[in-house]
Design a protein around this motif. Structure first.
Motif, PDB file in Angstrom:
ATOM      1  N   ARG A 244      -7.239   0.101   7.576  1.00 31.67           N
ATOM      2  CA  ARG A 244      -8.473  -0.064   6.786  1.00 31.67           C
ATOM      3  C   ARG A 244      -8.192  -0.588   5.379  1.00 31.67           C
ATOM      4  NH1 ARG A 244      -7.967   3.487  10.338  1.00 31.67           N
ATOM      5  NH2 ARG A 244      -9.542   3.914  11.929  1.00 31.67           N
ATOM      6  N   PRO A 245      -7.248   0.003   4.638  1.00 33.66           N
ATOM      7  CA  PRO A 245      -6.957  -0.580   3.324  1.00 33.66           C
ATOM      8  C   PRO A 245      -6.314  -1.962   3.409  1.00 33.66           C
ATOM      9  CG  PRO A 245      -5.408   1.187   3.827  1.00 33.66           C
ATOM     10  CD  PRO A 245      -6.503   1.253   4.867  1.00 33.66           C
ATOM     11  N   VAL A 246      -5.561  -2.217   4.475  1.00 31.95           N
ATOM     12  CA  VAL A 246      -5.013  -3.564   4.668  1.00 31.95           C
ATOM     13  C   VAL A 246      -6.153  -4.568   4.808  1.00 31.95           C
ATOM     14  CG1 VAL A 246      -3.841  -5.048   6.364  1.00 31.95           C
ATOM     15  CG2 VAL A 246      -2.745  -2.946   5.588  1.00 31.95           C
ATOM     16  N   MET A 247      -7.211  -4.170   5.509  1.00 30.79           N
ATOM     17  CA  MET A 247      -8.360  -5.055   5.673  1.00 30.79           C
ATOM     18  C   MET A 247      -9.024  -5.369   4.331  1.00 30.79           C
ATOM     19  SD  MET A 247      -9.969  -3.476   9.203  1.00 30.79           S
ATOM     20  CE  MET A 247     -11.183  -4.749   9.532  1.00 30.79           C
ATOM     21  N   VAL A 248      -9.060  -4.378   3.443  1.00 31.52           N
ATOM     22  CA  VAL A 248      -9.593  -4.613   2.102  1.00 31.52           C
ATOM     23  C   VAL A 248      -8.803  -5.733   1.422  1.00 31.52           C
ATOM     24  CG1 VAL A 248      -9.935  -3.648  -0.203  1.00 31.52           C
ATOM     25  CG2 VAL A 248     -10.435  -2.247   1.808  1.00 31.52           C
ATOM     26  N   LEU A 249      -7.496  -5.598   1.416  1.00 28.73           N
ATOM     27  CA  LEU A 249      -6.637  -6.561   0.722  1.00 28.73           C
ATOM     28  C   LEU A 249      -6.679  -7.941   1.376  1.00 28.73           C
ATOM     29  CD1 LEU A 249      -3.514  -4.336  -0.093  1.00 28.73           C
ATOM     30  CD2 LEU A 249      -5.563  -4.749  -1.478  1.00 28.73           C
TER      31      LEU A 249
ATOM     32  N   ARG B 120      -1.744  16.143  13.689  1.00 29.59           N
ATOM     33  CA  ARG B 120      -2.218  14.858  13.199  1.00 29.59           C
ATOM     34  C   ARG B 120      -0.984  14.002  12.963  1.00 29.59           C
ATOM     35  NH1 ARG B 120      -6.254  11.536  13.276  1.00 29.59           N
ATOM     36  NH2 ARG B 120      -7.652  13.350  13.104  1.00 29.59           N
ATOM     37  N   ARG B 121      -0.898  12.883  13.697  1.00 34.87           N
ATOM     38  CA  ARG B 121       0.279  12.010  13.620  1.00 34.87           C
ATOM     39  C   ARG B 121       1.582  12.773  13.866  1.00 34.87           C
ATOM     40  NH1 ARG B 121      -2.421   9.501   8.263  1.00 34.87           N
ATOM     41  NH2 ARG B 121      -3.883   8.082   9.266  1.00 34.87           N
ATOM     42  N   GLY B 122       1.504  13.714  14.806  1.00 33.89           N
ATOM     43  CA  GLY B 122       2.689  14.463  15.199  1.00 33.89           C
ATOM     44  C   GLY B 122       3.070  15.595  14.267  1.00 33.89           C
ATOM     45  N   LYS B 123       2.282  15.828  13.232  1.00 33.57           N
ATOM     46  CA  LYS B 123       2.571  16.893  12.257  1.00 33.57           C
ATOM     47  C   LYS B 123       1.414  17.892  12.241  1.00 33.57           C
ATOM     48  CE  LYS B 123       6.304  14.797  10.578  1.00 33.57           C
ATOM     49  NZ  LYS B 123       7.676  15.365  10.670  1.00 33.57           N
ATOM     50  N   GLN B 124       1.676  19.084  11.700  1.00 36.97           N
ATOM     51  CA  GLN B 124       0.616  20.081  11.566  1.00 36.97           C
ATOM     52  C   GLN B 124      -0.570  19.516  10.794  1.00 36.97           C
ATOM     53  OE1 GLN B 124       2.768  23.622   9.894  1.00 36.97           O
ATOM     54  NE2 GLN B 124       1.333  24.763  11.194  1.00 36.97           N
ATOM     55  N   THR B 125      -1.761  19.819  11.260  1.00 39.20           N
ATOM     56  CA  THR B 125      -2.952  19.425  10.510  1.00 39.20           C
ATOM     57  C   THR B 125      -3.053  20.284   9.239  1.00 39.20           C
ATOM     58  OG1 THR B 125      -4.180  20.892  11.997  1.00 39.20           O
ATOM     59  CG2 THR B 125      -4.319  18.541  12.430  1.00 39.20           C
ATOM     60  N   VAL B 126      -3.824  19.788   8.295  1.00 41.75           N
ATOM     61  CA  VAL B 126      -3.929  20.460   7.002  1.00 41.75           C
ATOM     62  C   VAL B 126      -4.465  21.882   7.160  1.00 41.75           C
ATOM     63  CG1 VAL B 126      -5.149  20.451   4.785  1.00 41.75           C
ATOM     64  CG2 VAL B 126      -4.123  18.345   5.644  1.00 41.75           C
ATOM     65  N   HIS B 127      -5.481  22.073   7.996  1.00 40.28           N
ATOM     66  CA  HIS B 127      -6.057  23.411   8.125  1.00 40.28           C
ATOM     67  C   HIS B 127      -5.104  24.371   8.840  1.00 40.28           C
ATOM     68  CE1 HIS B 127      -7.248  21.746  12.078  1.00 40.28           C
ATOM     69  NE2 HIS B 127      -7.246  22.996  12.498  1.00 40.28           N
ATOM     70  N   GLU B 128      -4.225  23.850   9.680  1.00 40.67           N
ATOM     71  CA  GLU B 128      -3.220  24.702  10.317  1.00 40.67           C
ATOM     72  C   GLU B 128      -2.162  25.130   9.309  1.00 40.67           C
ATOM     73  OE1 GLU B 128      -2.527  25.904  13.494  1.00 40.67           O
ATOM     74  OE2 GLU B 128      -4.563  25.404  14.108  1.00 40.67           O
TER      75      GLU B 128
ATOM     76  N   LEU C  74       0.818  -1.211   0.000  1.00 38.12           N
ATOM     77  CA  LEU C  74       0.000   0.000   0.000  1.00 38.12           C
ATOM     78  C   LEU C  74       0.849   1.257   0.000  1.00 38.12           C
ATOM     79  CD1 LEU C  74      -2.739  -1.185   2.465  1.00 38.12           C
ATOM     80  CD2 LEU C  74      -3.197  -0.217   0.207  1.00 38.12           C
ATOM     81  N   GLU C  75       1.911   1.269   0.803  1.00 34.10           N
ATOM     82  CA  GLU C  75       2.778   2.447   0.850  1.00 34.10           C
ATOM     83  C   GLU C  75       3.359   2.735  -0.530  1.00 34.10           C
ATOM     84  OE1 GLU C  75       3.092   4.600   3.106  1.00 34.10           O
ATOM     85  OE2 GLU C  75       2.203   3.565   4.821  1.00 34.10           O
TER      86      GLU C  75
ATOM     87  N   ILE D 112      -1.349  14.909   3.518  1.00 34.21           N
ATOM     88  CA  ILE D 112      -2.059  14.065   4.472  1.00 34.21           C
ATOM     89  C   ILE D 112      -1.902  12.587   4.123  1.00 34.21           C
ATOM     90  CG2 ILE D 112      -4.293  14.199   3.263  1.00 34.21           C
ATOM     91  CD1 ILE D 112      -3.839  14.142   7.088  1.00 34.21           C
ATOM     92  N   MET D 113      -1.849  12.276   2.830  1.00 36.61           N
ATOM     93  CA  MET D 113      -1.684  10.884   2.413  1.00 36.61           C
ATOM     94  C   MET D 113      -0.284  10.356   2.716  1.00 36.61           C
ATOM     95  SD  MET D 113      -4.556   9.650   1.205  1.00 36.61           S
ATOM     96  CE  MET D 113      -4.075   8.266   0.151  1.00 36.61           C
ATOM     97  N   SER D 114       0.681  11.256   2.870  1.00 37.34           N
ATOM     98  CA  SER D 114       2.061  10.830   3.113  1.00 37.34           C
ATOM     99  C   SER D 114       2.394  10.707   4.599  1.00 37.34           C
ATOM    100  CB  SER D 114       3.042  11.820   2.474  1.00 37.34           C
ATOM    101  OG  SER D 114       3.044  13.061   3.161  1.00 37.34           O
ATOM    102  N   LEU D 115       1.444  11.062   5.469  1.00 37.02           N
ATOM    103  CA  LEU D 115       1.744  11.056   6.900  1.00 37.02           C
ATOM    104  C   LEU D 115       1.784   9.661   7.504  1.00 37.02           C
ATOM    105  CD1 LEU D 115      -0.152  14.173   8.347  1.00 37.02           C
ATOM    106  CD2 LEU D 115       2.230  13.943   7.626  1.00 37.02           C
ATOM    107  N   GLY D 116       1.424   8.674   6.738  1.00 36.41           N
ATOM    108  CA  GLY D 116       1.601   7.292   7.177  1.00 36.41           C
ATOM    109  C   GLY D 116       0.485   6.781   8.056  1.00 36.41           C
ATOM    110  N   GLY D 117       0.857   6.125   9.161  1.00 30.49           N
ATOM    111  CA  GLY D 117      -0.115   5.378   9.948  1.00 30.49           C
ATOM    112  C   GLY D 117      -0.018   3.910   9.581  1.00 30.49           C
TER     113      GLY D 117
END
Length: 320
Positions: free
Chosen positions: A43-48, A88-96, A11-12, A34-39
């Motif tokens: 949920r997508p793993v569950m799909v696969l 979000r995940r230790g980084k600035q949120t998008v709106h910030e 997925l990565e 936001i898509m690059s912040l990981g985690g």
């Protein structure tokens, strides 16, 4: 069968390969960010994983997995705005980082991007995939609305709370499992059992989140312990304590005149008095048991189900 870790790696790499337009820059850069912040990409793993129960061609569900991950991150962008969250995940949120208006619009486009991914599935499963995705997305939005409404209410019941977290959190896990099953060629019974597994696992996950907010190790949990207490969130623990407290004991649950540490200590002491942690653990185990029963009833070989045990451990052992 791939392990969840191997699927995360797939997925990565797929996320890195997504090409977004470059103009207007302030519309698409937040999406890349936001898509690059990981985690853990659970949920997508569950799909696969669901797809791989029925076919060896796990990559046939990759676009559906990307749709789920894009949608999930879209909800995070908008949720962070509603919660006025700085990180979000230790980084600035998008709106910030880009401002509220840009964040709203980028989130809107992420919903479009999710549908673009879904449009790439085989035509034979396109309608059930779209029907399942739309029902899932609508449920998540309904759950978020209920969560906001609960902030203004003093009469929320435990049953209402469970329904809210089912919608806000659990239906996305159930939907991910069902989508993967559909793409893999599962029949309606098999798809329904996997949905039931994912949905009940999702409720257990959120109940555990409530417990860890009070009793978790902050370094391993990744959040401030007592955050829900400070915010007067109507979690399962809060509502259960409210129902059991005697006399003026419950005053601390909604008090706004206490210092943060004092409030956390007072509420935690009340939880301890009424054994709320064990009651919440029992409630969590109830939903986990239903999830495990659905998986046990799934008519596929036990060897194919082994990786789901690993997945459950990843989801529910966040403080260990």
């Amino acid at each position: 069968m791939h392990t969840p870790t191997q699927l995360q790696a797939i997925l990565e790499e797929a996320i890195k390969q997504i090409v977004y337009p470059t103009h207007p820059n302030n519309l698409y850069e937040p999406i890349k960010y936001i898509m690059s912040l990981g985690g853990k990409r659970i949920r997508p793993v569950m799909v696969l994983m669901a797809t791989e129960l029925f076919t060896e061609n796990v990559k046939s569900a990759l676009d559906v997995a990307l749709a789920i991950e894009t949608f999930h991150n879209f909800t995070l962008v908008h949720d962070d705005i509603m919660d006025n969250a700085p990180l979000r995940r230790g980084k600035q949120t998008v709106h910030e980082k880009w401002g509220v208006n840009n964040a709203i619009l980028s989130g809107d486009v992420m919903m479009v991007e999710s549908n673009k991914h879904l449009s790439k599935v085989a035509i034979s499963v396109l309608k059930p995939v779209l029907d399942t995705f739309n029902a899932t997305a609508q449920g998540v939005c309904e759950g978020q609305q209920l969560d906001m409404e609960f902030e203004q209410r003093s009469d929320v019941s435990i049953a209402e709370y469970i329904e809210m977290i089912r919608l806000k959190t659990a239906v996305l896990l159930g939907g991910a499992m069902k989508l993967g099953a559909i793409v893999g060629g599962a029949n309606e019974t098999e798809s329904a059992l996997l949905y039931k597994f994912g949905e009940n696992l999702g409720v257990a996950f959120q109940l555990q989140d409530d417990i860890l907010d009070v009793y978790g190790n902050p370094e391993k949990f990744g959040k401030q312990v007592g955050g829900d207490i400070i915010a007067n969130k109507k979690t399962f623990l809060h509502l259960k304590a409210l129902a059991l407290a005697q006399g003026d004991e419950a005053i601390c649950l909604t008090a706004t005149d206490l210092a943060q540490e004092e409030k956390i200590q007072a509420v935690t002491a009340l939880y301890d008095k009424y054994d709320i942690q064990n009651l919440a653990n029992n409630e969590m185990d109830k939903y986990l048991s239903v999830a495990n029963k659905a998986l046990a009833d799934l008519p596929v070989s036990e060897s194919k189900k082994e990786q789901f045990t690993t997945l459950v451990q990843q989801i529910l052992e966040r403080d260990k």
